[in-house]
Each structure stands twice: as structure tokens, then as C-alpha cells.
Scaffold this motif. Structure first.
Motif, PDB file in Angstrom:
ATOM      1  N   ASN A   1       0.812  -1.220   0.000  1.00 52.48           N
ATOM      2  CA  ASN A   1       0.000   0.000   0.000  1.00 52.48           C
ATOM      3  C   ASN A   1       0.842   1.264   0.000  1.00 52.48           C
ATOM      4  O   ASN A   1       0.374   2.317  -0.396  1.00 52.48           O
ATOM      5  CB  ASN A   1      -0.945   0.005   1.205  1.00 52.48           C
ATOM      6  CG  ASN A   1      -2.090  -0.958   1.020  1.00 52.48           C
ATOM      7  OD1 ASN A   1      -2.449  -1.287  -0.103  1.00 52.48           O
ATOM      8  ND2 ASN A   1      -2.647  -1.423   2.113  1.00 52.48           N
ATOM      9  N   GLU A   2       2.073   1.179   0.438  1.00 52.36           N
ATOM     10  CA  GLU A   2       2.959   2.339   0.464  1.00 52.36           C
ATOM     11  C   GLU A   2       3.967   2.319  -0.683  1.00 52.36           C
ATOM     12  O   GLU A   2       4.905   3.104  -0.680  1.00 52.36           O
ATOM     13  CB  GLU A   2       3.695   2.421   1.808  1.00 52.36           C
ATOM     14  CG  GLU A   2       2.766   2.559   2.991  1.00 52.36           C
ATOM     15  CD  GLU A   2       1.841   3.764   2.871  1.00 52.36           C
ATOM     16  OE1 GLU A   2       2.310   4.849   2.481  1.00 52.36           O
ATOM     17  OE2 GLU A   2       0.645   3.618   3.164  1.00 52.36           O
ATOM     18  N   GLY A   3       3.790   1.438  -1.644  1.00 56.53           N
ATOM     19  CA  GLY A   3       4.716   1.365  -2.772  1.00 56.53           C
ATOM     20  C   GLY A   3       4.651   2.623  -3.608  1.00 56.53           C
ATOM     21  O   GLY A   3       3.680   3.372  -3.565  1.00 56.53           O
ATOM     22  N   GLU A   4       5.711   2.847  -4.379  1.00 51.51           N
ATOM     23  CA  GLU A   4       5.734   4.038  -5.225  1.00 51.51           C
ATOM     24  C   GLU A   4       6.623   3.833  -6.438  1.00 51.51           C
ATOM     25  O   GLU A   4       7.480   2.954  -6.448  1.00 51.51           O
ATOM     26  CB  GLU A   4       6.184   5.267  -4.441  1.00 51.51           C
ATOM     27  CG  GLU A   4       7.612   5.219  -3.947  1.00 51.51           C
ATOM     28  CD  GLU A   4       7.976   6.434  -3.105  1.00 51.51           C
ATOM     29  OE1 GLU A   4       7.088   7.013  -2.451  1.00 51.51           O
ATOM     30  OE2 GLU A   4       9.154   6.790  -3.110  1.00 51.51           O
ATOM     31  N   LEU A   5       6.374   4.657  -7.454  1.00 50.81           N
ATOM     32  CA  LEU A   5       7.228   4.725  -8.630  1.00 50.81           C
ATOM     33  C   LEU A   5       7.961   6.051  -8.564  1.00 50.81           C
ATOM     34  O   LEU A   5       7.334   7.092  -8.391  1.00 50.81           O
ATOM     35  CB  LEU A   5       6.406   4.673  -9.919  1.00 50.81           C
ATOM     36  CG  LEU A   5       5.498   3.483 -10.138  1.00 50.81           C
ATOM     37  CD1 LEU A   5       4.818   3.588 -11.493  1.00 50.81           C
ATOM     38  CD2 LEU A   5       6.265   2.190 -10.030  1.00 50.81           C
TER      39      LEU A   5
ATOM     40  N   SER B   1      16.273   7.004 -14.696  1.00 48.77           N
ATOM     41  CA  SER B   1      15.768   5.700 -14.270  1.00 48.77           C
ATOM     42  C   SER B   1      14.352   5.754 -13.722  1.00 48.77           C
ATOM     43  O   SER B   1      13.875   6.799 -13.294  1.00 48.77           O
ATOM     44  CB  SER B   1      16.693   5.091 -13.209  1.00 48.77           C
ATOM     45  OG  SER B   1      16.640   5.853 -12.023  1.00 48.77           O
ATOM     46  N   LEU B   2      13.719   4.591 -13.738  1.00 50.18           N
ATOM     47  CA  LEU B   2      12.439   4.350 -13.082  1.00 50.18           C
ATOM     48  C   LEU B   2      12.741   3.404 -11.934  1.00 50.18           C
ATOM     49  O   LEU B   2      13.313   2.333 -12.153  1.00 50.18           O
ATOM     50  CB  LEU B   2      11.437   3.698 -14.034  1.00 50.18           C
ATOM     51  CG  LEU B   2      10.190   3.089 -13.375  1.00 50.18           C
ATOM     52  CD1 LEU B   2       9.305   4.172 -12.787  1.00 50.18           C
ATOM     53  CD2 LEU B   2       9.424   2.251 -14.380  1.00 50.18           C
ATOM     54  N   THR B   3      12.401   3.807 -10.718  1.00 51.56           N
ATOM     55  CA  THR B   3      12.586   2.949  -9.561  1.00 51.56           C
ATOM     56  C   THR B   3      11.212   2.571  -9.040  1.00 51.56           C
ATOM     57  O   THR B   3      10.390   3.437  -8.755  1.00 51.56           O
ATOM     58  CB  THR B   3      13.406   3.645  -8.458  1.00 51.56           C
ATOM     59  OG1 THR B   3      14.674   4.009  -9.003  1.00 51.56           O
ATOM     60  CG2 THR B   3      13.610   2.723  -7.271  1.00 51.56           C
ATOM     61  N   VAL B   4      10.969   1.260  -8.942  1.00 48.16           N
ATOM     62  CA  VAL B   4       9.720   0.746  -8.396  1.00 48.16           C
ATOM     63  C   VAL B   4      10.028   0.308  -6.971  1.00 48.16           C
ATOM     64  O   VAL B   4      10.796  -0.623  -6.749  1.00 48.16           O
ATOM     65  CB  VAL B   4       9.184  -0.442  -9.227  1.00 48.16           C
ATOM     66  CG1 VAL B   4       7.872  -0.957  -8.634  1.00 48.16           C
ATOM     67  CG2 VAL B   4       9.004  -0.040 -10.683  1.00 48.16           C
TER      68      VAL B   4
ATOM     69  N   SER C   1      11.669  -2.320   2.140  1.00 49.83           N
ATOM     70  CA  SER C   1      12.973  -2.980   2.010  1.00 49.83           C
ATOM     71  C   SER C   1      13.308  -3.466   0.604  1.00 49.83           C
ATOM     72  O   SER C   1      14.406  -3.944   0.373  1.00 49.83           O
ATOM     73  CB  SER C   1      13.046  -4.166   2.983  1.00 49.83           C
ATOM     74  OG  SER C   1      12.048  -5.113   2.657  1.00 49.83           O
ATOM     75  N   THR C   2      12.376  -3.340  -0.351  1.00 51.60           N
ATOM     76  CA  THR C   2      12.615  -3.884  -1.687  1.00 51.60           C
ATOM     77  C   THR C   2      12.308  -2.847  -2.763  1.00 51.60           C
ATOM     78  O   THR C   2      11.221  -2.271  -2.783  1.00 51.60           O
ATOM     79  CB  THR C   2      11.731  -5.125  -1.933  1.00 51.60           C
ATOM     80  OG1 THR C   2      11.912  -6.038  -0.853  1.00 51.60           O
ATOM     81  CG2 THR C   2      12.098  -5.796  -3.243  1.00 51.60           C
TER      82      THR C   2
END
Length: 156
Positions: free
Chosen positions: A40-44, A50-53, A58-59
Motif C-alpha cells: 500500500n505504500e509502494g511508489e514509482l 531511471s524508473l525505480t519501483v 525494504s525492496t
């Protein structure tokens, strides 16, 4: 439901935050697909190169912008955009030979020119005191990226 970001160049100007449970699939030019489940707290995070997913605290996974062909979202997403980078303009525009970029502070920047299909046509270092020679490019509409800013260029 799958949503496609059709023009990746549009995304380069923005940092994208995804605030829902979602699977993000990054397809590279070589055809490799990387499916990443975001918490739920993931982001792009989209930067100049670069694109960081960020899947969770921690990942994270990074992809070179020039190596991405498609980004797909599977699930319900809420995206808010935060503009980063200065507002730039090209002059003269349209042009047939050379142009300069307005709106940049002094310094040296990475400048890239992409055709309407998204293919890189020119990549060089750029200083606001310089002119960029595009006489070798065919007529058409191009996207010019300087640092994290993008604008349209018309070559006559």
C-alpha cells in the motif's frame, strides 16, 4: 484491469506515487517483463535516467529509462503527480538548424532528443550558453529532455 502508460516521455517530467495494492509490470525493449507487487505504500520514482519501483520499505527495483518500452498497472491505482524540474522552452521553435534552451540555471545538463516514436536521436551535454545543431535530423516533431524537463521541438 490493465492500464498502459502510452508515452513514457510524458512520465519523465513527473515523480509518480502509487497508493494502492497493485502489480506494476515493467517491459523492457528486449521483451523482458518484470511483474512487481507493490504494498500500500509502494511508489514509482521517475528521475532523469531511471524508473525505480519501490515495492515496500525494504525492496526496490531500478530500470534505465532508455531501456523501458512499457509500464503496465494491474489493479486499482491512485496516482498523484508532482512536477519536478524547471519549465524550459526551445527557441527558435520551429527551427531548421540550431536551437537553444531557455529556463535553465547555469551549469551542464544532459540533453536528449527523441522522435515521435520515442527513439533516441541525439544525446549530448548542454550548457545554456550553447546552441544545439539538429541540421542532420529529418523534419518532424521531437521531444527534447534536458535534465528532468521535457518540451516539444519542431524541426522544419
Amino acid at each position: 484491469m490493465i492500464k498502459t502508460i502510452g508515452a513514457l516521455m510524458f512520465c519523465i517530467c513527473f515523480m509518480q506515487y502509487v497508493s494502492a495494492q497493485v502489480v506494476v509490470t515493467v517491459q523492457t525493449l528486449s521483451g523482458t517483463e518484470n511483474a512487481i507487487t507493490l504494498s500500500n505504500e509502494g511508489e514509482l520514482q521517475i528521475s532523469d535516467a531511471s524508473l525505480t519501483v519501490v515495492a515496500n520499505e525494504s525492496t526496490s527495483y531500478s530500470f534505465a529509462i532508455d531501456d523501458i518500452s512499457k509500464v503496465l498497472f494491474d489493479g486499482s491505482v491512485n496516482i498523484r503527480q508532482v512536477e519536478v524540474g524547471p519549465k524550459i522552452s526551445i527557441y527558435p521553435n520551429p527551427t531548421g538548424q540550431c536551437f537553444a534552451v531557455q529556463g535553465l540555471a547555469d551549469g551542464v545538463y544532459n540533453l536528449s532528443i527523441y522522435n515521435a516514436s520515442g527513439a533516441l536521436q541525439l544525446s549530448t551535454s548542454y550548457s545554456p550558453l550553447e546552441q544545439v545543431d539538429i541540421s542532420a535530423l529529418p523534419q518532424g516533431i521531437y521531444l527534447v529532455r534536458v535534465g528532468t524537463s521535457v518540451t516539444k521541438l519542431i524541426k522544419q
